[in-house]
Design a protein around this motif. Structure first.
Motif, PDB file in Angstrom:
ATOM      1  N   ALA A 113       0.855  -1.187   0.000  1.00 22.24           N
ATOM      2  CA  ALA A 113       0.000   0.000   0.000  1.00 22.24           C
ATOM      3  C   ALA A 113       0.889   1.235   0.000  1.00 22.24           C
ATOM      4  O   ALA A 113       0.857   2.056   0.918  1.00 22.24           O
ATOM      5  CB  ALA A 113      -0.923  -0.009   1.207  1.00 22.24           C
ATOM      6  N   VAL A 114       1.681   1.375  -1.048  1.00 23.98           N
ATOM      7  CA  VAL A 114       2.612   2.492  -1.158  1.00 23.98           C
ATOM      8  C   VAL A 114       1.847   3.812  -1.246  1.00 23.98           C
ATOM      9  O   VAL A 114       0.901   3.950  -2.018  1.00 23.98           O
ATOM     10  CB  VAL A 114       3.516   2.313  -2.398  1.00 23.98           C
ATOM     11  CG1 VAL A 114       4.471   3.490  -2.531  1.00 23.98           C
ATOM     12  CG2 VAL A 114       4.287   1.012  -2.298  1.00 23.98           C
ATOM     13  N   ASP A 115       2.239   4.777  -0.422  1.00 21.49           N
ATOM     14  CA  ASP A 115       1.688   6.137  -0.411  1.00 21.49           C
ATOM     15  C   ASP A 115       0.294   6.236   0.223  1.00 21.49           C
ATOM     16  O   ASP A 115      -0.250   7.341   0.332  1.00 21.49           O
ATOM     17  CB  ASP A 115       1.627   6.748  -1.817  1.00 21.49           C
ATOM     18  CG  ASP A 115       3.011   6.989  -2.395  1.00 21.49           C
ATOM     19  OD1 ASP A 115       3.959   7.163  -1.603  1.00 21.49           O
ATOM     20  OD2 ASP A 115       3.145   6.987  -3.634  1.00 21.49           O
ATOM     21  N   LEU A 116      -0.292   5.102   0.637  1.00 15.88           N
ATOM     22  CA  LEU A 116      -1.610   5.188   1.279  1.00 15.88           C
ATOM     23  C   LEU A 116      -1.526   5.990   2.570  1.00 15.88           C
ATOM     24  O   LEU A 116      -2.383   6.836   2.842  1.00 15.88           O
ATOM     25  CB  LEU A 116      -2.149   3.786   1.567  1.00 15.88           C
ATOM     26  CG  LEU A 116      -3.468   3.742   2.351  1.00 15.88           C
ATOM     27  CD1 LEU A 116      -4.596   4.380   1.556  1.00 15.88           C
ATOM     28  CD2 LEU A 116      -3.825   2.299   2.736  1.00 15.88           C
ATOM     29  N   GLN A 117      -0.505   5.728   3.367  1.00 18.35           N
ATOM     30  CA  GLN A 117      -0.373   6.431   4.637  1.00 18.35           C
ATOM     31  C   GLN A 117      -0.265   7.935   4.436  1.00 18.35           C
ATOM     32  O   GLN A 117      -0.947   8.718   5.119  1.00 18.35           O
ATOM     33  CB  GLN A 117       0.852   5.912   5.395  1.00 18.35           C
ATOM     34  CG  GLN A 117       1.068   6.603   6.738  1.00 18.35           C
ATOM     35  CD  GLN A 117       2.136   5.925   7.563  1.00 18.35           C
ATOM     36  OE1 GLN A 117       2.255   4.706   7.569  1.00 18.35           O
ATOM     37  NE2 GLN A 117       2.918   6.727   8.282  1.00 18.35           N
ATOM     38  N   ASN A 118       0.568   8.350   3.483  1.00 25.80           N
ATOM     39  CA  ASN A 118       0.722   9.787   3.220  1.00 25.80           C
ATOM     40  C   ASN A 118      -0.595  10.418   2.795  1.00 25.80           C
ATOM     41  O   ASN A 118      -0.930  11.541   3.210  1.00 25.80           O
ATOM     42  CB  ASN A 118       1.778  10.013   2.144  1.00 25.80           C
ATOM     43  CG  ASN A 118       3.174   9.677   2.621  1.00 25.80           C
ATOM     44  OD1 ASN A 118       3.426   9.628   3.826  1.00 25.80           O
ATOM     45  ND2 ASN A 118       4.075   9.444   1.685  1.00 25.80           N
ATOM     46  N   ARG A 119      -1.347   9.706   1.967  1.00 22.42           N
ATOM     47  CA  ARG A 119      -2.610  10.252   1.456  1.00 22.42           C
ATOM     48  C   ARG A 119      -3.638  10.398   2.579  1.00 22.42           C
ATOM     49  O   ARG A 119      -4.334  11.417   2.675  1.00 22.42           O
ATOM     50  CB  ARG A 119      -3.154   9.352   0.346  1.00 22.42           C
ATOM     51  CG  ARG A 119      -4.493   9.795  -0.226  1.00 22.42           C
ATOM     52  CD  ARG A 119      -4.431  11.207  -0.768  1.00 22.42           C
ATOM     53  NE  ARG A 119      -5.703  11.599  -1.381  1.00 22.42           N
ATOM     54  CZ  ARG A 119      -6.062  12.862  -1.581  1.00 22.42           C
ATOM     55  NH1 ARG A 119      -5.247  13.848  -1.214  1.00 22.42           N
ATOM     56  NH2 ARG A 119      -7.216  13.125  -2.129  1.00 22.42           N
ATOM     57  N   VAL A 120      -3.743   9.382   3.425  1.00 23.23           N
ATOM     58  CA  VAL A 120      -4.725   9.428   4.515  1.00 23.23           C
ATOM     59  C   VAL A 120      -4.384  10.550   5.488  1.00 23.23           C
ATOM     60  O   VAL A 120      -5.264  11.306   5.940  1.00 23.23           O
ATOM     61  CB  VAL A 120      -4.785   8.072   5.237  1.00 23.23           C
ATOM     62  CG1 VAL A 120      -5.640   8.172   6.510  1.00 23.23           C
ATOM     63  CG2 VAL A 120      -5.363   7.006   4.315  1.00 23.23           C
ATOM     64  N   LEU A 121      -3.119  10.699   5.822  1.00 20.06           N
ATOM     65  CA  LEU A 121      -2.707  11.771   6.728  1.00 20.06           C
ATOM     66  C   LEU A 121      -2.914  13.138   6.090  1.00 20.06           C
ATOM     67  O   LEU A 121      -3.252  14.120   6.773  1.00 20.06           O
ATOM     68  CB  LEU A 121      -1.246  11.574   7.133  1.00 20.06           C
ATOM     69  CG  LEU A 121      -0.941  10.309   7.933  1.00 20.06           C
ATOM     70  CD1 LEU A 121       0.551  10.215   8.236  1.00 20.06           C
ATOM     71  CD2 LEU A 121      -1.764  10.266   9.223  1.00 20.06           C
ATOM     72  N   GLU A 122      -2.732  13.190   4.780  1.00 18.72           N
ATOM     73  CA  GLU A 122      -2.905  14.454   4.053  1.00 18.72           C
ATOM     74  C   GLU A 122      -4.333  14.959   4.136  1.00 18.72           C
ATOM     75  O   GLU A 122      -4.573  16.168   4.265  1.00 18.72           O
ATOM     76  CB  GLU A 122      -2.494  14.245   2.598  1.00 18.72           C
ATOM     77  CG  GLU A 122      -2.597  15.464   1.722  1.00 18.72           C
ATOM     78  CD  GLU A 122      -2.227  15.152   0.278  1.00 18.72           C
ATOM     79  OE1 GLU A 122      -3.135  14.809  -0.506  1.00 18.72           O
ATOM     80  OE2 GLU A 122      -1.032  15.234  -0.065  1.00 18.72           O
ATOM     81  N   VAL A 123      -5.311  14.039   4.050  1.00 13.69           N
ATOM     82  CA  VAL A 123      -6.726  14.443   4.064  1.00 13.69           C
ATOM     83  C   VAL A 123      -7.308  14.446   5.473  1.00 13.69           C
ATOM     84  O   VAL A 123      -8.493  14.734   5.654  1.00 13.69           O
ATOM     85  CB  VAL A 123      -7.568  13.525   3.152  1.00 13.69           C
ATOM     86  CG1 VAL A 123      -7.076  13.589   1.720  1.00 13.69           C
ATOM     87  CG2 VAL A 123      -7.574  12.086   3.661  1.00 13.69           C
ATOM     88  N   GLY A 124      -6.476  14.112   6.475  1.00 12.65           N
ATOM     89  CA  GLY A 124      -6.961  14.126   7.852  1.00 12.65           C
ATOM     90  C   GLY A 124      -7.795  12.920   8.212  1.00 12.65           C
ATOM     91  O   GLY A 124      -8.664  12.993   9.092  1.00 12.65           O
TER      92      GLY A 124
END
Length: 231
Positions: A54-65
């Motif tokens: 799940a590459v970049d999933l963590q960054n995306r979820v944190l980005e949208v709060g």
């Protein structure tokens, strides 16, 4: 085969910079010679598997709060080898969630080891016959040029490639060589279509793979094999 293994997320072929398909420079040929197996080399037979990432999933979820708790639950399922379920608390749509999940190819040892039958002298390494490794039988490497001579009667020049250094690459490859095989002789009815490759991993492991469709005197034969060893 691993020659079409994605070295970076979303890639269909290795993310590499092709070299010129000609005889290798002396220094590069010397490095290749050092990676080719020695007489009596013990090798592992490998197979190709896959793993969910799940590459970049963590960054995306944190980005949208999105919910950190939901995110950690998803990552925990993936770490266990399971398939995570979409959770709306992530803060992204179900369709977007699916885009961050990908199956990456993975090298898996079969548990079978074989003593590789090869002869080696100052100028050439030649693979001999073995029931477990018959796909490699007759391959003969010129240690000066890197060219490989094959039983179908052709000599194939190598390509030295520069592996990807992307953070999300699947394999940490230090150096790689590929022999693209596509040749046919109408008079002998000998031909070959396939690819032979050698990857030197940063761990010190060398992986050789060969997948080809071959014809000798009009008789077809398919082959597919991967081996790994330490050099």
């Amino acid at each position: 085969m691993l020659a079409s293994l994605a070295l970076t997320r979303g890639a269909a072929v290795p993310s590499t910079t092709p070299g010129v398909p000609a005889s290798l420079p002396a220094t590069t040929a010397t490095r290749l010679a050092g990676l080719l197996p020695s007489t009596g080399q013990v090798v592992q037979i490998m197979k190709l598997g896959s793993r969910l990432t799940a590459v970049d999933l963590q960054n995306r979820v944190l980005e949208v709060g999105g919910s950190r708790e939901a995110l950690q639950a998803v990552l925990a399922v993936i770490a266990r080898g399971g398939m995570p379920v979409y959770d709306e608390r992530l803060g992204i749509s179900k369709a977007e969630f699916g885009k961050y999940l990908a199956f990456q190819p993975l090298l898996i040892p079969t548990g079978k080891t074989v003593k590789l039958p090869v002869t080696r002298d100052a100028s050439r390494v030649t693979f001999l016959d073995s029931p477990a490794l018959s796909v490699l039988r007759g391959l003969s490497f010129d240690l000066r040029t890197g060219e490989v001579r094959i039983p179908e009667g052709f000599t194939i020049k190598p390509v030295s490639i520069t592996p990807s250094s992307a953070p999300d690459r699947t394999l940490d490859i230090k150096q790689a060589f590929i022999w693209n095989m596509k040749a046919y002789n109408a008079s002998t009815q000998n031909g070959v279509s396939g690819q032979l490759w050698l990857y030197h991993l940063t761990s010190g492991q060398v992986v050789i793979g060969y997948k080809r469709m071959s014809m000798i005197k009009g008789i077809p034969n398919d082959g597919d094999l991967m081996i790994a060893y330490q050099r």
